[in-house]
Design an enzyme around this catalytic site. Structure first.
Site, PDB file in Angstrom:
ATOM      1  N   ASP A   1      58.970  83.510 -20.196  1.00  0.00           N
ATOM      2  CA  ASP A   1      59.956  82.867 -19.425  1.00  0.00           C
ATOM      3  C   ASP A   1      61.111  82.052 -20.234  1.00  0.00           C
ATOM      4  O   ASP A   1      62.015  81.690 -19.774  1.00  0.00           O
ATOM      5  CB  ASP A   1      59.531  81.938 -18.239  1.00  0.00           C
ATOM      6  CG  ASP A   1      58.673  82.940 -17.254  1.00  0.00           C
ATOM      7  OD1 ASP A   1      57.660  83.208 -17.464  1.00  0.00           O
ATOM      8  OD2 ASP A   1      59.435  83.024 -15.927  1.00  0.00           O
TER       9      ASP A   1
ATOM     10  N   GLN B   1      50.353  87.994  -9.019  1.00  0.00           N
ATOM     11  CA  GLN B   1      51.408  88.790  -9.381  1.00  0.00           C
ATOM     12  C   GLN B   1      50.856  89.885 -10.065  1.00  0.00           C
ATOM     13  O   GLN B   1      51.265  91.095 -10.199  1.00  0.00           O
ATOM     14  CB  GLN B   1      52.357  88.100 -10.514  1.00  0.00           C
ATOM     15  CG  GLN B   1      53.184  86.824  -9.924  1.00  0.00           C
ATOM     16  CD  GLN B   1      52.688  85.539 -10.108  1.00  0.00           C
ATOM     17  OE1 GLN B   1      51.406  85.306 -10.121  1.00  0.00           O
ATOM     18  NE2 GLN B   1      53.602  84.928 -10.191  1.00  0.00           N
TER      19      GLN B   1
END
Ligand code: MRU
Length: 340
Positions: free
Chosen positions: A231, A190
């Site tokens: 998250d 990412q």
């Protein structure tokens, strides 16, 4: 750089598995297609997963031929379960699904309209929260700072602008002349594929490094601060984020470098006290053994591929939310932020 666009009963997503080599947009028209896009990581990043799931429910209602309200609600509950089963760690998914489940209506047309309005509100609020986090967080970034980030917590991972990358964007917009160290973020890359791409688009000076070079870089005095997204943040401030984040936090403590986490209220999970109780997604071994479809590992080797790790609150210098900069103890302030 919005990664999720709605128009005419259709949502378009930039396919993040194809970036940066190709900019391909995929169209989704149902909850099942939204679930597939999340599971296959065409769309990823905690807030973006929540937004996509919310649109998935709205799309299902918009396209359903059902005219009976109870029957449509029962179908939506089924779709919601399918969406909830896609990825377990980012609490933003469950937060968004709960908001959608709470939408009330007396008729089917009203339910369709309200579900769409709620999904659009979730997306718009997320962008506003990212911009507010950017404004607050930029105060923590000194002029000329060398900032290290991990994974992609940028526009691509949110409604727009980004969380950790929102802080970096805001500091850059303020003319602070910053430089960004971009962790590659094995195995899904990412950092090299998405964060480097976003920074290049914005003209923000950046250098890519392998994850395992971060300690060396810090030892050389080349990192002034680390900022990452999250998250899930527990009630006491333990932080789940992309695998490798905990390693960075430990390194920061060793080198006296501030370790900041930027996340909106949708990331706070007051139902969980300890980070030990956060479900950690385990992903396909092929992400580790293969690169672009080419096998790079010894055939048959066993693979350990957790997608996230947990950084204890004690290693976090400050949490940046849309409400401001929060220093430890995090418990009381997180309870306040999550309730707003
Ligand atoms: O597996 P991913 O790409 O969904 O993981 C993303 C991250 O870990 C991000 O840092 C996090 O979701 C915050 S995004 C604003």
């Amino acid at each position: 750089m919005k990664p999720i666009l709605y128009a005419d009963k259709e949502v378009r997503l930039i396919d993040q598995t194809r970036l940066p080599l190709e900019e391909v947009w995929v169209s989704i028209k149902s909850g099942a297609e939204a679930a597939e896009a999340i599971k296959s990581m065409k769309i990823r990043g905690a807030p973006a997963i929540g937004i996509t799931a919310a649109y998935g429910l709205a799309l299902h209602a918009l396209h359903s031929p059902l005219t009976d309200l109870a029957a449509l609600k029962a179908e939506l509950a089924e779709v919601s379960r399918e969406l909830a089963a896609t990825r377990p760690t980012a609490v933003n998914l469950f937060w968004a699904l709960k908001r959608m489940e709470e939408v009330q209506a007396q008729t089917v047309p009203e339910l369709r309209e309200r579900l769409l309005a709620e999904a659009q509100a979730i997306a718009a609020e997320d962008e506003a929260m990212c911009r507010a986090m950017g404004r607050h967080g930029a105060e923590l970034v000194p002029a000329g700072a060398r900032v290290l980030t991990h994974c992609n917590a940028g526009a691509l991972a949110t409604g727009d602008y980004g969380t950790a990358l929102g802080v970096i964007r805001a500091a850059h917009e303020q003319g602070k002349n910053i430089h960004v160290w971009v962790d590659e973020t094995r195995p899904f890359l990412q950092g090299s594929r998405l964060t480097a791409w976003e920074l290049a688009h914005e003209g923000i000076p950046a250098t890519l490094l392998c994850d395992n070079a971060a300690g060396h870089l810090m030892q050389q005095g080349q990192v002034d601060l680390v900022v990452v997204g999250s998250d899930r943040i527990t009630a006491r401030g333990d932080v789940a984020n992309k695998i490798g984040t905990y390693t960075l936090a430990v390194l920061c403590r060793e080198h006296g470098i501030p370790f900041y986490v930027a996340a909106p209220r949708s990331t706070i999970d007051l139902a969980i006290e300890s980070g030990r109780d956060i479900p950690i997604e385990q992903r396909d071994s092929r992400e580790v053994t293969h690169v672009h479809g080419n096998e790079v590992a010894t055939r048959g080797v066993k693979v350990f591929n957790p997608a996230f790790d947990v950084t204890p609150a004690e290693l976090v210098t400050a949490i940046i939310t849309e409400q401001g900069i929060h220093r430890p103890p995090f418990g009381p302030v997180l309870a306040q932020v999550a309730k707003r």
